[in-house]
Structure formats: structure tokens, C-alpha cells
Scaffold this active site. Sequence first.
Site, PDB file in Angstrom:
ATOM      1  N   GLU A  75       0.714  -1.314   0.223  1.00 24.99           N
ATOM      2  CA  GLU A  75      -0.027  -0.145   0.036  1.00 24.99           C
ATOM      3  C   GLU A  75       0.684   1.507   0.043  1.00 24.99           C
ATOM      4  O   GLU A  75       0.442   2.416   0.600  1.00 24.99           O
ATOM      5  CB  GLU A  75      -1.025   0.015   1.124  1.00 24.99           C
ATOM      6  CG  GLU A  75      -1.783  -1.223   1.078  1.00 24.99           C
ATOM      7  CD  GLU A  75      -2.931  -1.613   2.376  1.00 24.99           C
ATOM      8  OE1 GLU A  75      -2.977  -0.662   3.276  1.00 24.99           O
ATOM      9  OE2 GLU A  75      -3.313  -2.857   2.424  1.00 24.99           O
ATOM     10  N   TYR A 264      -9.722  -5.819  14.438  1.00 27.52           N
ATOM     11  CA  TYR A 264      -8.949  -6.264  15.724  1.00 27.52           C
ATOM     12  C   TYR A 264      -7.599  -5.862  15.584  1.00 27.52           C
ATOM     13  O   TYR A 264      -6.865  -5.974  14.375  1.00 27.52           O
ATOM     14  CB  TYR A 264      -9.024  -7.652  15.923  1.00 27.52           C
ATOM     15  CG  TYR A 264     -10.140  -8.481  15.752  1.00 27.52           C
ATOM     16  CD1 TYR A 264     -11.360  -8.233  16.432  1.00 27.52           C
ATOM     17  CD2 TYR A 264     -10.141  -9.525  14.663  1.00 27.52           C
ATOM     18  CE1 TYR A 264     -12.600  -8.714  16.206  1.00 27.52           C
ATOM     19  CE2 TYR A 264     -11.476 -10.141  14.616  1.00 27.52           C
ATOM     20  CZ  TYR A 264     -12.488  -9.819  15.478  1.00 27.52           C
ATOM     21  OH  TYR A 264     -13.689 -10.678  15.172  1.00 27.52           O
ATOM     22  N   GLU A 283      -9.497   3.866   3.568  1.00 30.42           N
ATOM     23  CA  GLU A 283      -8.933   3.070   2.687  1.00 30.42           C
ATOM     24  C   GLU A 283      -9.164   3.884   1.297  1.00 30.42           C
ATOM     25  O   GLU A 283     -10.298   4.001   0.678  1.00 30.42           O
ATOM     26  CB  GLU A 283      -9.898   1.726   2.565  1.00 30.42           C
ATOM     27  CG  GLU A 283      -9.818   0.885   3.713  1.00 30.42           C
ATOM     28  CD  GLU A 283      -8.650   0.004   3.885  1.00 30.42           C
ATOM     29  OE1 GLU A 283      -7.811  -0.066   2.696  1.00 30.42           O
ATOM     30  OE2 GLU A 283      -8.582  -0.975   4.654  1.00 30.42           O
TER      31      GLU A 283
HETATM   32 ZN   LIG Z   1      -3.630  -2.005   4.723  1.00 30.56          ZN
END
Ligand SMILES: [Zn+2]
Length: 313
Positions: A75, A264, A283
Site C-alpha cells: 500500500e 482487531y 482505505e
Molecule cells: Zn492496509
Amino acid sequence: MKSICKIKPKNPIVGTNKEYSYDLLERDIGYLKMKYPFITVGKIGASVCGRDLHYIKFGDGPNKVLYNGTHHGLEWITSLLLMKFTENICKAYKNGKQIRGYDIRELFKKSTIYIVPMVNPDGVDLVINGLKKSNPYYNELLKWNNESTDFSKVWQANVRGVDLNHNYDASFDLSKKAEKEHCIVGPGPTRYSGECPESEPETKALADFTRKEDFKLVMAYHSQGKEIYWQYGNSTPPIARSIGKIFSEVSGYKLGEVIGIASYAGYKDWFIDKFKRPGYTIEVGWGKNPLPLKQFNQIYKSNEEMLILAAML
Ligand SMILES: [Zn+2]
């Protein structure tokens, strides 16, 4: 950081047409500091392989926020986003300009923005540069990656096969239970939480920095999904949803809604749980990681106002 004092920074400094490696990140941080000396640069710690975990700080106001990127190796586009944002903000501040109607000199008076652009440089190195013989975990990494030397499409973890965004102290036992249900029994490309919370130097450094600096709000950048996550069970402060709604409006990203605990041991989970303040996972983009650079301009457009507003609300 390598010495670059004799080299003149290019304009713009942060290029958006190349995979964003750790070397480019270090070079750009050096150039930004040279061109915009009013920023503070430093490190919060080092990765397993000894790469510095850099931070950049700008503004002088009491409203302290932290944005971080690239907990996950695939990412790296989120590091590029935060670096481009830093460059554009610095340029506007220097020239007394506005961005999207916001006076950046006013922003600097009101807020201090801390950016940790690349939490997982060792993971990014595996994704972009592949596995090198000199890697201290060479044999283990081959085993964890099914004997393949190609990490470019799969590797989210750090160099010890720990998923850094499952390594924080927030429902860690539930994270361990969930990984077993996904047949994850040890280190690998994704989802392995590690032996205990903050077992990795990268997560420990970011958690220590967060504990030390007393941030009012944090945003952890990930890809992909065009979605904003803002909840962590009963610990979520009431204001988190209304801020999330504003973020959703300015970005066009969907505001995630979950019942109970759905994630989590992530950074934002831990921040909300520990400090009872707003923390977000953003995101960016859409598709399969690593996202192609042709999405960058759109990702930048979607996130710029949110990055300004998060420091002003
Ligand atoms: Zn990620």
C-alpha cells in the site's frame, strides 16, 4: 539519510510516476527539508532491518494530529499521498496561498500536523525490490512466501511476517482467534498478528510516539476500498461519526458502519480504545493492491480536503 546537500531539489519534489520506494521517500524528505526549512523532520524509531521510521511535522498550533501511511507493504501509494500533501501544504504556506479555500497560514497557527509516511519500509522494499540475498530473514521469507521470490502482489507484512496492522493492543486475543479461523498459524504475507501486541519495532515505535505526543485525532492510511472506518465498539467517542460524515462528504468515500467489534488489533482500533478520541482508517482507491499509479491523481483529489479538515475540526 544520505547527504544530498550539494544537489538542488527538482520541482516538484515528489514525483507521482514511479513506485514509491523507501529510497525515494528518504530523498524527498531531504529535499523538502532543504526547500522548506520550517518543517521538522525526525525519526520515531527503526524497522527490523534498521531503516529509519521518518516523521515530518509542520504547523505550530495546539491542535495536534497524526497521519500515517503504509502499515502494509502493498500500500505504498498511501506514502506517496502523504508526501505529496506535505509538499503542497508547504508550498502554499511559503507563498501565503490557500488550498481549496483554506488559508494554510491559518492552519499552521491552529494546528500541528505530524506525518509518518511509511510505517513498514521493509515490507515496501520486498514488494518493490524483491527478496535480496542480504536480507537477514532470507530463508524464512522464502518459506513464508511459498518458496517464491516474488513479493510484488502479496506481501503486506513486515520482514518477520507480522501484519503490523494486527499487532496493536486492542482485542489482540480476538485477532489471534480470527487468524486461526483463517488457517493462519504463523508468519506470512498477511494477517498474522505476531506473538504479542507491539512485538515489532515498527508498531512499538508508532505506539510510543502516539503515547508521547497526545494527538487529538489520527488517520491511518490504507488501500483499497474508498471507505472510511471510524468505530471501535463502545470506546468510539460520539463525535467520531459526525467527523466521519464530513470526511465522507468531502472525499466521496463511504462511511463504514459495523456492529460490535469488526476489526482487531489495528492502529486506529488501539488509538480509539486507549485514548477515546477519533481515529480513522482510510482505505483509498479501488482495485487490487498495489494500486496502479494512474489512480494517484484521483486519490489525491479525493483526500486533500479531508487531510486539511482533519487538522482543523
Ligand atoms: Zn492496509
